[in-house]
Design a protein around this motif. Sequence first.
Motif, short mmCIF file in Angstrom:
data_model
loop_
_atom_site.label_atom_id
_atom_site.label_comp_id
_atom_site.label_asym_id
_atom_site.label_seq_id
_atom_site.Cartn_x
_atom_site.Cartn_y
_atom_site.Cartn_z
N LEU A 45 5.90 5.10 9.21
CA LEU A 45 5.33 4.01 9.99
C LEU A 45 5.31 2.71 9.18
CD1 LEU A 45 2.32 5.66 11.88
CD2 LEU A 45 4.46 4.82 12.86
N CYS A 46 4.94 2.80 7.91
CA CYS A 46 4.92 1.60 7.06
C CYS A 46 6.33 1.03 6.91
CB CYS A 46 4.35 1.95 5.69
SG CYS A 46 2.57 2.25 5.68
N THR A 47 7.32 1.89 6.78
CA THR A 47 8.71 1.44 6.66
C THR A 47 9.16 0.72 7.92
OG1 THR A 47 9.23 3.29 5.18
CG2 THR A 47 11.08 2.19 6.25
N PRO B 214 0.81 -1.23 0.00
CA PRO B 214 0.00 0.00 0.00
C PRO B 214 0.84 1.28 0.00
CG PRO B 214 -0.87 -1.59 1.58
CD PRO B 214 0.44 -2.12 1.11
N ALA B 215 2.00 1.24 0.66
CA ALA B 215 2.85 2.43 0.73
C ALA B 215 3.79 2.53 -0.46
CB ALA B 215 3.67 2.40 2.03
N LYS B 216 3.77 1.52 -1.34
CA LYS B 216 4.64 1.49 -2.53
C LYS B 216 6.11 1.66 -2.15
CE LYS B 216 1.02 3.18 -5.63
NZ LYS B 216 0.61 4.21 -6.60
N LEU B 217 6.51 0.89 -1.14
CA LEU B 217 7.90 0.95 -0.68
C LEU B 217 8.80 0.08 -1.54
CD1 LEU B 217 7.25 0.61 3.17
CD2 LEU B 217 7.83 2.70 1.93
N VAL C 70 -6.16 -0.05 4.36
CA VAL C 70 -5.04 0.87 4.59
C VAL C 70 -4.99 1.17 6.08
CG1 VAL C 70 -4.03 3.11 4.07
CG2 VAL C 70 -5.27 1.86 2.28
N ILE C 71 -3.99 0.62 6.75
CA ILE C 71 -3.86 0.85 8.20
C ILE C 71 -3.35 2.25 8.48
CG2 ILE C 71 -2.64 0.10 10.28
CD1 ILE C 71 -2.75 -2.72 9.26
#
Length: 324
Positions: free
Chosen positions: A136-138, A57-60, A129-130
């Motif tokens: 935070l996603c990283t 979702p964060a496209k990391l 999507v949390i």
Amino acid sequence: MQNGDKMKKIRGKLASGREIKSPVNRRQRLQNELRRIFFIVIGNLIYATIVSLFLLPAKLMTSGTTGIALVVNHITGFSISAFVLIFNILMLLVGWVLLGGRFALSTVASSLIYPVALEICSRVFDGVVITENRMLCTIYTGVGVGLALGLVLRSGASTGGMDIPTLALNRYFKIPVSVSLYAFDFCIMLAQAFYNPVENVLYGILLILLTSLALDKMMLMGTTRTEVKIISRKTQEICDGILTKLDRGVTILNGEGGYLHQEAQVVFSVVSNRELPQIERIVRDIDPESFMVVSRVSEVWGRGFSMSKKYVPDGAEQTDGSRG
């Protein structure tokens, strides 16, 4: 006579060091294997869940097989989980040819479970999507993936994928695994950097660092212990204090002072980290002038730690070197 012959066979096996098979041993091996499979499955499920909830979702950016899948998905739109499955199967075949069947069998579980779990999680958590905060996603991706990989590796299995080329290069060309792994990860991250903004690249580097730190902690979690060496004139009293108050095994080593060349005895013991203050108190109460060295050890195997304690009656001969 038959009982006598059986006893002779048992003594012969003990003398030769061969293991005597018993229903207890077989049951224990079965339990260990089931536990191993359980943690392999749980590790891959956690890995897939983290990727689905935070990374995608964060496209990391990330490394490894998932990183290659992200590049292919960006260029062609091909499914990430499908690519991971195909790539893992190809690497599994390469591992079978270059590294042998035994290695391939140890990687087959992760090679198949992870892409299947990733596809299921992607569908279950589709649209979920949390948080939209990339930092935070990283953090959650790095720590979660590190913990998940740690569960798999601690179970004695390989994660497959990019592990196989690095091990093959090490076997045939003597290239260190860490060097080739870093080289592959650099190339995978570089490929993603071409179509990602600079900020994403920085998040990707942070993610890999967090994954490495979490993986290292996971590999050592629950196994670190404290090693204590004590030089004192009251060796026996300290030894008795540790045995009676802490119920920990003690080994007495013979030494010699480097300056006066006087003979000395060294008390050696390994205790849990929580027991260190107690052993310090025992030593200080008995001999405040003693010399004590404390070291952290990464892993301990033996009675009292990886095996249950074994108590030997007073006066009986002890052959395992320690009470536990």
